[in-house]
Scaffold this motif. Structure first.
Motif, PDB file in Angstrom:
ATOM      1  N   ARG A   9      18.047 -11.098   7.389  1.00  0.00           N
ATOM      2  CA  ARG A   9      16.978 -10.115   7.793  1.00  0.00           C
ATOM      3  C   ARG A   9      15.947 -10.665   8.702  1.00  0.00           C
ATOM      4  NH1 ARG A   9      20.536  -7.325   6.625  1.00  0.00           N
ATOM      5  NH2 ARG A   9      20.680  -6.141   4.798  1.00  0.00           N
ATOM      6  N   GLY A  10      16.147  -9.975  10.050  1.00  0.00           N
ATOM      7  CA  GLY A  10      14.969 -10.334  11.048  1.00  0.00           C
ATOM      8  C   GLY A  10      14.625 -11.519  11.210  1.00  0.00           C
ATOM      9  N   LEU A  11      15.875 -12.642  11.359  1.00  0.00           N
ATOM     10  CA  LEU A  11      15.853 -14.044  11.817  1.00  0.00           C
ATOM     11  C   LEU A  11      15.252 -14.218  13.204  1.00  0.00           C
ATOM     12  CD1 LEU A  11      18.677 -15.984  10.585  1.00  0.00           C
ATOM     13  CD2 LEU A  11      16.626 -15.921   9.729  1.00  0.00           C
ATOM     14  N   THR A  12      14.088 -14.830  13.461  1.00  0.00           N
ATOM     15  CA  THR A  12      13.598 -14.920  14.884  1.00  0.00           C
ATOM     16  C   THR A  12      13.139 -16.401  14.918  1.00  0.00           C
ATOM     17  OG1 THR A  12      12.739 -12.634  14.594  1.00  0.00           O
ATOM     18  CG2 THR A  12      11.607 -14.206  16.360  1.00  0.00           C
ATOM     19  N   HIS A  13      13.679 -17.044  16.076  1.00  0.00           N
ATOM     20  CA  HIS A  13      13.184 -18.351  16.356  1.00  0.00           C
ATOM     21  C   HIS A  13      13.296 -18.660  17.737  1.00  0.00           C
ATOM     22  CE1 HIS A  13      12.651 -22.345  15.066  1.00  0.00           C
ATOM     23  NE2 HIS A  13      13.634 -22.697  16.328  1.00  0.00           N
ATOM     24  N   SER A  14      12.270 -19.441  18.185  1.00  0.00           N
ATOM     25  CA  SER A  14      12.244 -19.808  19.686  1.00  0.00           C
ATOM     26  C   SER A  14      12.305 -21.318  19.631  1.00  0.00           C
ATOM     27  CB  SER A  14      10.754 -19.166  20.208  1.00  0.00           C
ATOM     28  OG  SER A  14      10.630 -17.835  20.042  1.00  0.00           O
ATOM     29  N   PHE A  15      12.916 -21.811  20.811  1.00  0.00           N
ATOM     30  CA  PHE A  15      12.997 -23.259  21.306  1.00  0.00           C
ATOM     31  C   PHE A  15      11.938 -23.044  22.461  1.00  0.00           C
ATOM     32  CE2 PHE A  15      16.942 -23.120  19.046  1.00  0.00           C
ATOM     33  CZ  PHE A  15      16.933 -23.901  18.053  1.00  0.00           C
ATOM     34  N   ALA A  39      28.714 -15.032  23.348  1.00  0.00           N
ATOM     35  CA  ALA A  39      28.963 -15.911  24.344  1.00  0.00           C
ATOM     36  C   ALA A  39      28.227 -17.133  23.737  1.00  0.00           C
ATOM     37  CB  ALA A  39      28.313 -15.367  25.582  1.00  0.00           C
ATOM     38  N   ASN A  40      28.353 -18.413  24.684  1.00  0.00           N
ATOM     39  CA  ASN A  40      27.753 -19.647  24.363  1.00  0.00           C
ATOM     40  C   ASN A  40      26.298 -19.409  24.480  1.00  0.00           C
ATOM     41  OD1 ASN A  40      30.276 -21.273  24.204  1.00  0.00           O
ATOM     42  ND2 ASN A  40      30.467 -21.240  26.426  1.00  0.00           N
ATOM     43  N   GLY A  41      25.704 -19.856  23.410  1.00  0.00           N
ATOM     44  CA  GLY A  41      24.271 -19.729  23.719  1.00  0.00           C
ATOM     45  C   GLY A  41      23.516 -18.531  23.168  1.00  0.00           C
ATOM     46  N   ALA A  42      24.595 -17.663  22.656  1.00  0.00           N
ATOM     47  CA  ALA A  42      23.896 -16.302  22.149  1.00  0.00           C
ATOM     48  C   ALA A  42      23.251 -16.277  20.922  1.00  0.00           C
ATOM     49  CB  ALA A  42      25.173 -15.420  22.105  1.00  0.00           C
ATOM     50  N   GLY A  43      23.054 -17.433  20.143  1.00  0.00           N
ATOM     51  CA  GLY A  43      22.541 -17.669  18.956  1.00  0.00           C
ATOM     52  C   GLY A  43      23.445 -17.673  17.802  1.00  0.00           C
ATOM     53  N   LYS A  44      24.748 -17.922  17.796  1.00  0.00           N
ATOM     54  CA  LYS A  44      25.330 -18.205  16.532  1.00  0.00           C
ATOM     55  C   LYS A  44      25.392 -19.367  15.943  1.00  0.00           C
ATOM     56  CE  LYS A  44      29.552 -18.224  18.656  1.00  0.00           C
ATOM     57  NZ  LYS A  44      29.035 -18.172  20.396  1.00  0.00           N
ATOM     58  N   THR A  45      25.250 -20.250  16.561  1.00  0.00           N
ATOM     59  CA  THR A  45      24.959 -21.608  15.811  1.00  0.00           C
ATOM     60  C   THR A  45      23.634 -21.693  14.897  1.00  0.00           C
ATOM     61  OG1 THR A  45      26.445 -23.118  17.007  1.00  0.00           O
ATOM     62  CG2 THR A  45      24.835 -24.054  16.033  1.00  0.00           C
ATOM     63  N   THR A  46      22.587 -21.236  15.884  1.00  0.00           N
ATOM     64  CA  THR A  46      21.309 -21.453  15.411  1.00  0.00           C
ATOM     65  C   THR A  46      21.416 -20.498  14.069  1.00  0.00           C
ATOM     66  OG1 THR A  46      20.452 -21.431  17.503  1.00  0.00           O
ATOM     67  CG2 THR A  46      18.806 -20.876  16.106  1.00  0.00           C
ATOM     68  N   THR A  47      21.721 -19.303  14.027  1.00  0.00           N
ATOM     69  CA  THR A  47      21.899 -18.547  12.961  1.00  0.00           C
ATOM     70  C   THR A  47      22.536 -19.099  11.674  1.00  0.00           C
ATOM     71  OG1 THR A  47      22.094 -16.392  14.291  1.00  0.00           O
ATOM     72  CG2 THR A  47      22.615 -15.989  11.920  1.00  0.00           C
ATOM     73  N   ASP A  58      11.413 -19.375  12.782  1.00  0.00           N
ATOM     74  CA  ASP A  58       9.879 -18.890  12.772  1.00  0.00           C
ATOM     75  C   ASP A  58       9.481 -17.731  11.909  1.00  0.00           C
ATOM     76  OD1 ASP A  58       9.756 -20.750  14.795  1.00  0.00           O
ATOM     77  OD2 ASP A  58      10.169 -19.414  16.624  1.00  0.00           O
ATOM     78  N   ALA A  59      10.648 -16.862  11.859  1.00  0.00           N
ATOM     79  CA  ALA A  59      10.616 -15.675  11.021  1.00  0.00           C
ATOM     80  C   ALA A  59      11.776 -15.246  10.430  1.00  0.00           C
ATOM     81  CB  ALA A  59       9.598 -14.587  11.685  1.00  0.00           C
ATOM     82  N   GLY A  60      11.888 -14.484   9.283  1.00  0.00           N
ATOM     83  CA  GLY A  60      13.075 -13.904   8.801  1.00  0.00           C
ATOM     84  C   GLY A  60      13.562 -14.519   7.473  1.00  0.00           C
ATOM     85  N   GLU A  61      14.289 -13.731   6.932  1.00  0.00           N
ATOM     86  CA  GLU A  61      14.519 -13.973   5.505  1.00  0.00           C
ATOM     87  C   GLU A  61      16.306 -13.954   5.002  1.00  0.00           C
ATOM     88  OE1 GLU A  61      13.198 -12.322   1.183  1.00  0.00           O
ATOM     89  OE2 GLU A  61      14.094 -10.779   2.722  1.00  0.00           O
ATOM     90  N   VAL A  62      16.797 -14.868   4.546  1.00  0.00           N
ATOM     91  CA  VAL A  62      18.072 -14.937   4.006  1.00  0.00           C
ATOM     92  C   VAL A  62      18.124 -14.958   2.559  1.00  0.00           C
ATOM     93  CG1 VAL A  62      20.145 -16.196   4.255  1.00  0.00           C
ATOM     94  CG2 VAL A  62      18.548 -16.370   6.061  1.00  0.00           C
ATOM     95  N   THR A  63      18.900 -13.911   2.167  1.00  0.00           N
ATOM     96  CA  THR A  63      19.382 -14.004   0.608  1.00  0.00           C
ATOM     97  C   THR A  63      20.711 -13.929   0.388  1.00  0.00           C
ATOM     98  OG1 THR A  63      19.150 -11.630   0.579  1.00  0.00           O
ATOM     99  CG2 THR A  63      17.135 -12.729   0.233  1.00  0.00           C
ATOM    100  N   PHE A  64      20.799 -14.308  -0.772  1.00  0.00           N
ATOM    101  CA  PHE A  64      22.401 -14.350  -1.320  1.00  0.00           C
ATOM    102  C   PHE A  64      22.332 -13.799  -2.567  1.00  0.00           C
ATOM    103  CE2 PHE A  64      26.131 -16.807  -3.217  1.00  0.00           C
ATOM    104  CZ  PHE A  64      27.204 -16.192  -2.609  1.00  0.00           C
ATOM    105  N   GLY A  65      23.289 -12.617  -2.700  1.00  0.00           N
ATOM    106  CA  GLY A  65      23.063 -12.073  -3.988  1.00  0.00           C
ATOM    107  C   GLY A  65      21.747 -11.626  -4.270  1.00  0.00           C
ATOM    108  N   GLY A  66      20.860 -11.282  -3.321  1.00  0.00           N
ATOM    109  CA  GLY A  66      19.629 -10.933  -3.591  1.00  0.00           C
ATOM    110  C   GLY A  66      18.430 -11.907  -3.945  1.00  0.00           C
TER     111      GLY A  66
END
Lengths: 298, 399
Positions: A9-15, A39-47, A58-66
């Motif tokens: 949810r809402g993952l945000t990050h800047s380099f 595409a390359n550099g779209a953000g897959k690996t960073t995610t 920088d922001a956002g939340e990741v949960t597994f099974g809540g």
């Protein structure tokens, strides 16, 4: 929400000044293979790195099974990094056992699983060799084994198919389906769109750090099919309807693809085709994944 | 979940396994042990043995030979005369006697002059003993003619050695304590440098091969660091104990038990400083490794740590004599492990001094491990480029 859904949810990050992730949100559901495309550099690996805790967004939340991804939860993830990660100078079986033990498998069990996985992936004859003496494809198989050694409850695989030959690819696909069938959510990224199309239940498309489409693969394609139809008339491969309100997009040996206007009734098209000869194919033309990808990233 | 100590142990176990399979490490340890044993055993063997000679003597020269044998075999010999076992065989012809391979030299008289006959030369021990015997006999003969008593003769031929009085009592050392201090200093320097580089290499290898991503996803960065430092620390201490032990065993076997006692007394402090000094620097080495993106970067990222080990080492070599500088440096954390054990060994340090220095090293170790862990955490996942310390410090916040 199911007990073992991975929610992002809402993952945000800047380099520096470059925004790599911009409010990335999607779910990876249990028992399903989710393809992560961009595409390359779209953000897959960073995610993916943010999910496994290798990078802090920088922001956002990741949960597994809540539940938030604490260390204990993260240890149940099978993770394959994009640039791979094994000790080049360590023997194949030794490193699988080591990683297994780091991930909480006891030594004897880790040894048993390491050999079973290597056999499964067709590299058991190299178990006692030093990793860097293996071909890249074989190293890749070992990498796959490494991500499965602790029977993970969640799989995050960055480009797991790259560098694999068709046989290894099938073995890999088989392993992933097996895990998914066991109720494990599987997220993997790939550039091989045909493979993703063939394999995935769910799709997530990312473009320039934003999710542009996410959901069931079939539904996404139908959603974007619009009023496109493919018609094939036996004996008349380049049949064209004499209808107003239908534009021919392409016509070849596989039939004719039409784009219908809002007012045009598909049944009228079918009737016109039947008048021209026996109809062997009539369907909505779902966009291929590459069409979809091209469309959303335009 | 696997406990923290288990995980640290598993990581440390891998580091140890890698070292034990590293042929270069094993070879260098064996060579080191052999050098130490040789350095102790060879001088002991050279100085410890009693030479034996077979000397042929003509009938008239026999008293000279017997007197020489008596001097060589006596426990109390006049200064400068060697201990040697002389076996005397009778002969009529000195030249013919040398035809026997077992005869080393022949003694005869030529008109009152003692003649020593050898093949190409005469052993120095034999020459010295025969010379002393002949002059003693000559003096005896003169004294007999003068009618002196045997005591007077003895006083004349072997005057008592001067008594040595010193104003201050100096401790009795079997080996010079400076040498012991230098050996300890070199061991510390050598081990910290080789294991430090090994730690830095091991860190950058994990970075370069990206294994670190898998590891960090599964265990906290600091535990990983702890395991690495612990594994290498155990191997370093093991290696040092092996080398010191081999040296002590060598000394014991060659009968130099006074060296053993002196070295054991000093080794306690050396090991204490070694352990704390090693762990103080180990995390700094790990940071030097984690700042690098590739093995090639190590040259530059480890430069300052190398200097931090080398400069104190050379300072300790140049400051073997007690001086204010040596005293001060024996409290400075980087040089204390190199100098304080030496000061204790030479008796220059008061009883409380090593404790204070040890506490300073321990406090520095705690601080550096804390700083090192944060820098390591901040840089180990940045696999794309070489990092600066400031960047690593910022990135390591809260990890």
């Amino acid at each position: 929400m199911n007990d073992s859904t991975l929610s992002i949810r809402g993952l945000t990050h800047s380099f520096g000044d470059r925004r790599a992730l911009d409010g990335v949100s999607f779910d990876v559901r249990p028992g399903r293979l989710t393809g992560f495309i961009g595409a390359n550099g779209a953000g897959k690996t960073t995610t993916m790195r943010a999910v496994v805790g290798v990078m802090r967004p920088d922001a956002g939340e990741v949960t597994f099974g809540g539940a938030p991804l604490t260390l204990e939860v993260r240890r149940r993830i099978g993770y394959m990094p994009e640039e791979r990660g094994l000790y080049p100078k360590m023997r194949v079986a030794d490193q699988l056992v080591y990683l297994g033990r780091v991930l909480g498998v006891d030594k004897a069990e880790a040894e048993r699983r390491a050999h079973a996985l290597l056999e499964d992936l067709g590299v058991d004859d190299r178990a006692d060799d030093v990793l860097h003496t293996l071909s890249l494809g074989n190293q890749q198989r070992v990498q796959v084994a490494a991500s499965l050694i602790h029977h993970p409850d969640l799989l995050i695989l960055d480009e797991p198919f790259s560098g694999l030959d068709p046989i290894a690819m099938d073995a890999m696909a088989e392993r992933l389906r097996e895990r998914a069938a066991a109720g494990v959510p599987v997220l993997f990224s790939s550039h091989q769109l045909d493979l993703v199309e063939r394999l995935c239940d769910d799709l997530v498309l990312i473009h320039q750090g934003r999710i542009v489409a996410a959901g069931e693969a079939q539904a996404l394609r139908e959603e974007r099919a619009g009023r496109r139809y493919r018609v094939a008339v036996d004996g008349s491969p380049t049949w064209r309807p004499d209808l107003i309100g239908a534009t021919v997009l392409e016509a070849d040996a596989r039939g004719t693809v039409l784009e219908l206007d809002e007012a045009t009734d598909p049944q009228a098209v079918l009737a016109a085709a039947q008048a021209a000869g026996p109809v062997t194919h009539f369907s909505r033309a779902l966009p291929s994944l590459s069409d979809l990808f091209a469309e959303v990233t335009r | 979940m696997t406990s923290r100590s288990d995980l640290v142990r598993i990581v440390a176990g891998r580091e140890i396994g890698v070292k034990l399979r590293d042929k270069a490490f094993i070879a260098s340890t064996v060579v080191f042990v052999l050098i130490i044993v040789a350095a102790i055993a060879i001088p002991a063997l050279i100085s410890g043995g009693t030479s034996t000679y077979t000397v042929a003597a003509t009938a008239e020269a026999r008293p000279v030979a017997e007197a020489a044998a008596a001097i060589g075999g006596a426990d109390e010999r006049p200064p400068g005369l060697p201990r040697a076992d002389l076996t005397i065989v009778d002969t009529a012809d000195p030249v013919a006697a040398l035809g026997d391979e077992s005869v080393d030299a022949a003694v005869s008289l030529d008109g009152g002059v003692v003649v020593l006959t050898g093949r190409t030369g005469v052993a120095g021990d034999v020459r010295n003993l025969v010379t002393a015997a002949s002059s003693a006999l000559a003096a005896q003969a003169v004294a007999d003619e003068a009618g002196l008593t045997s005591d007077q003769v003895a006083a004349l031929t072997s005057p008592p050695a001067p008594r040595v009085d010193t104003l201050e009592e100096s401790p009795d050392f079997a080996v010079p304590p400076e040498l012991l201090g230098m050996v300890f200093g070199f061991l510390f320097y050598f081990t910290v440098l080789t294991f430090g580089i090994a730690i830095a290499q091991s860190v950058v290898e994990e970075k370069q091969s990206r294994v670190v991503e898998i590891l960090v996803a599964a265990l906290p960065v600091r535990w990983l660091l702890a395991g690495k430092v612990l594994g290498n620390g155990i191997m370093a201490i093991g290696q040092v104990i092996l080398i010191v032990g081999a040296g002590l065993l060598g000394a014991q076997l060659t009968g130099a038990s006074d060296i053993v006692n002196q070295a054991i007394g000093a080794s306690g402090w050396f090991l204490a400083f070694f352990v704390l000094g090693f762990f103080m620097l180990a995390s700094v080495w790990a940071v030097a490794g984690s700042l690098a993106a590739r093995v090639e970067d190590l040259q530059s990222t480890t430069l300052y740590v190398q200097l931090a080990v080398m400069i104190p080492f050379f300072a300790s070599v140049f400051l073997l004599e007690e001086s204010p500088a040596r005293r001060v440096l024996s409290y400075v954390p980087l040089s204390a492990p190199l100098i304080m054990p030496g000061r204790v060994a030479s008796g220059d340090a008061a009883a409380w001094e090593p404790w204070v220095a040890l506490a300073i090293v321990a406090a520095t170790a705690v601080a550096l491990v804390g700083v090192g862990a944060r820098l390591y955490a901040g840089s180990v996942l940045n696999t794309s480029q070489r990092m600066k310390v400031v960047g690593a410090w910022k990135a390591g916040k809260g990890r």
